[in-house]
Write a protein that holds these residues in place. Structure first.
Motif, PDB file in Angstrom:
ATOM      1  N   VAL A  62      15.595  10.503  19.159  1.00  0.00           N
ATOM      2  CA  VAL A  62      15.830  11.154  17.871  1.00  0.00           C
ATOM      3  C   VAL A  62      14.626  12.051  17.578  1.00  0.00           C
ATOM      4  CG1 VAL A  62      16.090  10.727  15.403  1.00  0.00           C
ATOM      5  CG2 VAL A  62      17.184   9.210  17.043  1.00  0.00           C
ATOM      6  N   PRO A  63      14.826  13.351  17.351  1.00  0.00           N
ATOM      7  CA  PRO A  63      13.682  14.244  17.168  1.00  0.00           C
ATOM      8  C   PRO A  63      12.929  14.042  15.858  1.00  0.00           C
ATOM      9  CG  PRO A  63      15.749  15.481  17.157  1.00  0.00           C
ATOM     10  CD  PRO A  63      16.112  14.062  17.417  1.00  0.00           C
ATOM     11  N   SER A  64      13.629  13.607  14.810  1.00  0.00           N
ATOM     12  CA  SER A  64      12.974  13.511  13.499  1.00  0.00           C
ATOM     13  C   SER A  64      13.319  12.204  12.815  1.00  0.00           C
ATOM     14  CB  SER A  64      13.416  14.664  12.603  1.00  0.00           C
ATOM     15  OG  SER A  64      13.232  15.883  13.251  1.00  0.00           O
ATOM     16  N   PHE A  65      12.700  11.144  13.248  1.00  0.00           N
ATOM     17  CA  PHE A  65      12.953   9.837  12.640  1.00  0.00           C
ATOM     18  C   PHE A  65      11.973   9.641  11.493  1.00  0.00           C
ATOM     19  CE2 PHE A  65      13.200   5.270  12.190  1.00  0.00           C
ATOM     20  CZ  PHE A  65      14.543   5.009  12.455  1.00  0.00           C
ATOM     21  N   VAL A  66      12.489   9.325  10.317  1.00  0.00           N
ATOM     22  CA  VAL A  66      11.650   9.197   9.124  1.00  0.00           C
ATOM     23  C   VAL A  66      10.944   7.832   9.108  1.00  0.00           C
ATOM     24  CG1 VAL A  66      11.620   9.153   6.590  1.00  0.00           C
ATOM     25  CG2 VAL A  66      13.151  10.720   7.806  1.00  0.00           C
ATOM     26  N   PHE A  67       9.657   7.860   8.854  1.00  0.00           N
ATOM     27  CA  PHE A  67       8.874   6.622   8.790  1.00  0.00           C
ATOM     28  C   PHE A  67       7.730   6.823   7.807  1.00  0.00           C
ATOM     29  CE2 PHE A  67       4.995   7.583  11.274  1.00  0.00           C
ATOM     30  CZ  PHE A  67       5.330   8.863  11.707  1.00  0.00           C
ATOM     31  N   SER A  68       6.894   5.828   7.704  1.00  0.00           N
ATOM     32  CA  SER A  68       5.801   5.912   6.755  1.00  0.00           C
ATOM     33  C   SER A  68       4.487   5.636   7.489  1.00  0.00           C
ATOM     34  CB  SER A  68       6.046   4.895   5.647  1.00  0.00           C
ATOM     35  OG  SER A  68       5.121   5.081   4.623  1.00  0.00           O
ATOM     36  N   CYS A  69       3.475   6.427   7.154  1.00  0.00           N
ATOM     37  CA  CYS A  69       2.197   6.413   7.853  1.00  0.00           C
ATOM     38  C   CYS A  69       1.169   5.694   6.997  1.00  0.00           C
ATOM     39  CB  CYS A  69       1.773   7.873   7.998  1.00  0.00           C
ATOM     40  SG  CYS A  69       1.490   8.402   9.639  1.00  0.00           S
ATOM     41  N   ALA A  70       0.843   4.463   7.361  1.00  0.00           N
ATOM     42  CA  ALA A  70       0.007   3.630   6.500  1.00  0.00           C
ATOM     43  C   ALA A  70      -1.407   3.477   7.051  1.00  0.00           C
ATOM     44  CB  ALA A  70       0.670   2.267   6.331  1.00  0.00           C
TER      45      ALA A  70
ATOM     46  N   ASP B 246       0.881  -1.150   0.000  1.00  0.00           N
ATOM     47  CA  ASP B 246       0.000   0.000   0.000  1.00  0.00           C
ATOM     48  C   ASP B 246       0.929   1.213   0.000  1.00  0.00           C
ATOM     49  OD1 ASP B 246      -2.217   1.597   0.179  1.00  0.00           O
ATOM     50  OD2 ASP B 246      -2.763   0.989   2.213  1.00  0.00           O
ATOM     51  N   GLU B 247       0.336   2.404  -0.056  1.00  0.00           N
ATOM     52  CA  GLU B 247       1.180   3.585   0.034  1.00  0.00           C
ATOM     53  C   GLU B 247       0.984   4.257   1.385  1.00  0.00           C
ATOM     54  OE1 GLU B 247      -0.032   5.383  -3.595  1.00  0.00           O
ATOM     55  OE2 GLU B 247       1.901   4.979  -4.513  1.00  0.00           O
ATOM     56  N   GLY B 248       2.085   4.745   1.921  1.00  0.00           N
ATOM     57  CA  GLY B 248       2.026   5.419   3.208  1.00  0.00           C
ATOM     58  C   GLY B 248       2.618   6.812   3.083  1.00  0.00           C
ATOM     59  N   GLU B 249       2.058   7.741   3.843  1.00  0.00           N
ATOM     60  CA  GLU B 249       2.573   9.117   3.836  1.00  0.00           C
ATOM     61  C   GLU B 249       3.925   9.139   4.554  1.00  0.00           C
ATOM     62  OE1 GLU B 249       0.042  12.824   4.528  1.00  0.00           O
ATOM     63  OE2 GLU B 249       0.929  12.532   6.509  1.00  0.00           O
ATOM     64  N   ILE B 250       4.910   9.695   3.894  1.00  0.00           N
ATOM     65  CA  ILE B 250       6.237   9.793   4.497  1.00  0.00           C
ATOM     66  C   ILE B 250       6.208  10.910   5.541  1.00  0.00           C
ATOM     67  CG2 ILE B 250       8.680  10.267   4.043  1.00  0.00           C
ATOM     68  CD1 ILE B 250       8.070   9.153   1.133  1.00  0.00           C
ATOM     69  N   ALA B 251       6.748  10.629   6.718  1.00  0.00           N
ATOM     70  CA  ALA B 251       6.670  11.600   7.806  1.00  0.00           C
ATOM     71  C   ALA B 251       7.861  11.466   8.735  1.00  0.00           C
ATOM     72  CB  ALA B 251       5.376  11.376   8.587  1.00  0.00           C
ATOM     73  N   GLU B 252       7.923  12.404   9.682  1.00  0.00           N
ATOM     74  CA  GLU B 252       8.947  12.352  10.722  1.00  0.00           C
ATOM     75  C   GLU B 252       8.271  12.545  12.069  1.00  0.00           C
ATOM     76  OE1 GLU B 252      12.706  14.708   8.784  1.00  0.00           O
ATOM     77  OE2 GLU B 252      11.110  15.859   9.712  1.00  0.00           O
ATOM     78  N   ASP B 253       8.818  11.910  13.072  1.00  0.00           N
ATOM     79  CA  ASP B 253       8.358  12.174  14.439  1.00  0.00           C
ATOM     80  C   ASP B 253       9.463  11.754  15.400  1.00  0.00           C
ATOM     81  OD1 ASP B 253       6.742  12.930  16.573  1.00  0.00           O
ATOM     82  OD2 ASP B 253       4.958  11.951  15.768  1.00  0.00           O
ATOM     83  N   VAL B 254       9.257  12.102  16.667  1.00  0.00           N
ATOM     84  CA  VAL B 254      10.209  11.740  17.707  1.00  0.00           C
ATOM     85  C   VAL B 254      10.193  10.221  17.893  1.00  0.00           C
ATOM     86  CG1 VAL B 254      10.695  11.969  20.180  1.00  0.00           C
ATOM     87  CG2 VAL B 254       9.856  13.938  18.868  1.00  0.00           C
ATOM     88  N   LEU B 255      11.370   9.649  18.085  1.00  0.00           N
ATOM     89  CA  LEU B 255      11.443   8.212  18.339  1.00  0.00           C
ATOM     90  C   LEU B 255      12.531   7.969  19.376  1.00  0.00           C
ATOM     91  CD1 LEU B 255      11.132   5.461  15.719  1.00  0.00           C
ATOM     92  CD2 LEU B 255      12.988   5.314  17.350  1.00  0.00           C
ATOM     93  N   SER B 256      12.253   7.101  20.324  1.00  0.00           N
ATOM     94  CA  SER B 256      13.301   6.809  21.301  1.00  0.00           C
ATOM     95  C   SER B 256      13.552   5.317  21.403  1.00  0.00           C
ATOM     96  CB  SER B 256      12.978   7.426  22.657  1.00  0.00           C
ATOM     97  OG  SER B 256      12.068   6.621  23.340  1.00  0.00           O
ATOM     98  N   ILE B 257      14.781   5.000  21.715  1.00  0.00           N
ATOM     99  CA  ILE B 257      15.246   3.613  21.724  1.00  0.00           C
ATOM    100  C   ILE B 257      16.365   3.521  22.762  1.00  0.00           C
ATOM    101  CG2 ILE B 257      16.878   4.119  19.824  1.00  0.00           C
ATOM    102  CD1 ILE B 257      16.441   1.280  18.793  1.00  0.00           C
ATOM    103  N   ARG B 258      16.515   2.343  23.361  1.00  0.00           N
ATOM    104  CA  ARG B 258      17.549   2.177  24.390  1.00  0.00           C
ATOM    105  C   ARG B 258      18.914   1.902  23.784  1.00  0.00           C
ATOM    106  NH1 ARG B 258      17.476   2.746  29.627  1.00  0.00           N
ATOM    107  NH2 ARG B 258      15.885   2.377  30.769  1.00  0.00           N
ATOM    108  N   SER B 259      19.937   2.357  24.495  1.00  0.00           N
ATOM    109  CA  SER B 259      21.302   2.082  24.046  1.00  0.00           C
ATOM    110  C   SER B 259      21.915   0.991  24.928  1.00  0.00           C
ATOM    111  CB  SER B 259      22.142   3.354  24.139  1.00  0.00           C
ATOM    112  OG  SER B 259      22.292   3.723  25.492  1.00  0.00           O
TER     113      SER B 259
END
Ligand SMILES: *[C@@H]1O[C@H](CO)[C@@H](O)[C@H](O)[C@H]1NC(C)=O
Ligand SMILES: *[C@@H]1O[C@H](CO)[C@@H](O)[C@H](O)[C@H]1NC(C)=O
Ligand SMILES: *[C@@H]1O[C@H](CO)[C@@H](O)[C@H](O)[C@H]1NC(C)=O
Length: 447
Positions: free
Chosen positions: A163-171, A138-151
């Protein structure tokens, strides 16, 4: 998704984006520079998908996602319940569209805009290989949002990296079928894509493009995915990256259709992980397999692919028959066959199947890679599966489709093995079963 194509007006967006990482404020929320990040991953007992959790949005919300090795990006269901004050859709012609391999651009057809449906936004192709045995896309809108992950700090967990602007797709919600309860999307680790999960972190934190998966055989205890540099520690300070044997990643071109700004077909490298399996041995005996089938052809057919979306390794029909016959031949004579249990075709009465620290006693299977002396060993824990009281089956399935790869290495065979994807050096490393090292994928200190 219905889109109204737009004229190509030249938007320019000054964005804090990961390729402009020299602007240090891009890392504003993360004061340290992690070398390795990790995700915990658990097998969902009903869907048999491998599920992980990330935190995304403002305020941060936990999000369950299925693993998709050959996926180009992270995609989430934005149709239901996406709430965030920091969501930003990528505008047509922006750098993000380009990096996320946008195929089209347009306006939202719904009356009100929302995350996933905005005007002047670009879209890319997202897929769910767990749907109906074919990769529905399907097609998803390309977007950015905050994302956090453990180190990771040494052999224990370190601080959270945000990360303040992690690129992802909104399906759309339709795409979450067959993923398991409350699973809201898929995390794509595909090769060749600048926005795939590990590659994007590698650019942001400037570590090498590599990750390693260690899937747990338990549905209770979690395995781990390392993103970034080794060492990859398990219990007793054992670094599983020391045990890897490597085979080259095969890249393969694929044609895709772009509809914006012009209708055009272009050649782009496939995000899937292909490797060369040259032969298969069972208890040291080389099987008579069709060599043509074992190599990937120009139409992306044949050959061997690695997939976390497939629960058990799939074999093309003729290969399945040869493997099954040889395996049965090598089983002790007192082990009797019983009626098959779906999806398996080769099942045994378990009475005379013994167990050791390597799982069930079973003939040893070797997948021989690009060179005769480079092979991966599959032991009983990964070749046999208990399906009911008294019944144990060969944990390989016959490919149901007429075409596709000759071998798709699935989750069950990778369990309790470390598999490293070293994109910077174009190679995949396999440890043998961690059972040989008296440990397993759930035996770590990161939980
Ligand atoms: C959108 O708005 C139009 C006109 O106000 C209305 O007729 C239509 O039902 C609305 N569609 C949706 C999906 O709400
Ligand atoms: C990593 O662990 C060491 C020793 O426990 C500690 O001194 C250091 O501050 C930790 N680093 C981070 C980034 O947390
Ligand atoms: C091997 O597989 C190829 C591709 O499917 C097929 O065309 C060929 O006939 C097979 N060869 C043999 C000996 O079965």
């Amino acid at each position: 998704m219905t889109l109204f194509p737009m004229s190509s007006s030249g938007y320019y967006l000054f964005h804090c984006f990961f390729l402009l990482i020299t602007f240090t404020n891009c890392l504003a929320k993360t004061s340290f520079q992690p070398k390795t990040l990790f995700l915990l991953v658990k097998k969902d007992p009903s869907s048999l998908q491998y599920i992980t959790q990330i935190h995304q949005r403002t305020p941060l919300a936990p999000l369950k996602l299925a693993l998709h090795l050959g996926g180009e990006c992270l995609w989430v269901d934005c149709e239901k319940g996406y709430k965030s004050s920091t969501y930003k859709q990528a505008l047509c012609n922006s750098n993000q569209c380009n990096l996320a391999r946008s195929t089209t651009c347009g306006n939202c057809y719904e009356n009100n805009t929302r995350p996933g449906c905005n005007n002047n936004a670009c879209y890319n192709v997202v897929s769910n290989p767990a749907m109906d045995n074919t990769a529905i896309s399907d097609e998803g809108e390309i977007a950015e949002d905050v994302l956090s992950i453990r180190s990771i700090n040494g052999s224990i967990r370190g601080p959270v990296a945000t990360v303040p602007s992690f690129v992802f797709s909104c399906a759309t919600s339709t795409l979450t079928q067959n993923l398991g309860k409350k699973v809201k999307g898929m995390v794509g680790f595909g090769q060749q894509s600048p926005v795939s999960f590990a590659t994007q972190f590698a650019s942001i934190f400037r570590f090498s493009r590599q990750f390693a998966i260690c899937l747990s055989s338990s549905t209770e205890r979690k395995g781990v995915i390392f993103i970034g540099h080794s060492p990859y520690f398990f219990s007793l300070a054992f670094d599983a990256s020391q045990d890897l044997i490597y085979t080259p990643i095969i890249t393969h071109p694929r044609y895709i259709t772009i509809t914006y700004p012009h209708y055009v077909r272009i050649k782009r490298d496939s995000p899937e992980y292909y490797i060369q399996v040259s032969s298969v041995r069972i208890n040291g005996k080389k099987l008579p397999l069709n060599k043509t089938l074992l190599s990937l052809d120009e139409n992306e057919e044949g050959g061997t692919r690695i997939s976390t979306a497939v629960p058990y390794t799939e074999l093309e029909g003729s290969i399945y028959s040869v493997v099954s016959k040889a395996f049965i031949n090598e089983m002790p004579k007192e082990v009797k066959m019983v009626r098959p249990v779906q999806p398996f075709k080769t099942c045994f009465n378990s009475t005379y199947i013994g167990m050791s620290r390597l799982g069930y006693n079973a003939p040893e299977i070797n997948l021989v890679f690009h060179k005769p002396n480079v092979y991966w060993t599959i032991i009983g824990a990964n070749s046999l599966v208990r399906v009911s009281d008294g019944v144990i089956c060969l944990a390989f399935v016959e490919r149901s489709k007429a075409s596709g790869q000759a071998i798709v290495i699935g989750g069950y065979q990778m369990q309790d093995n470390l598999v490293e994807f070293d994109l910077s050096r174009g190679r995949i490393g396999f440890s043998n079963s961690l059972f040989f090292r008296q440990t397993m994928c759930s035996n770590h200190n990161y939980a």
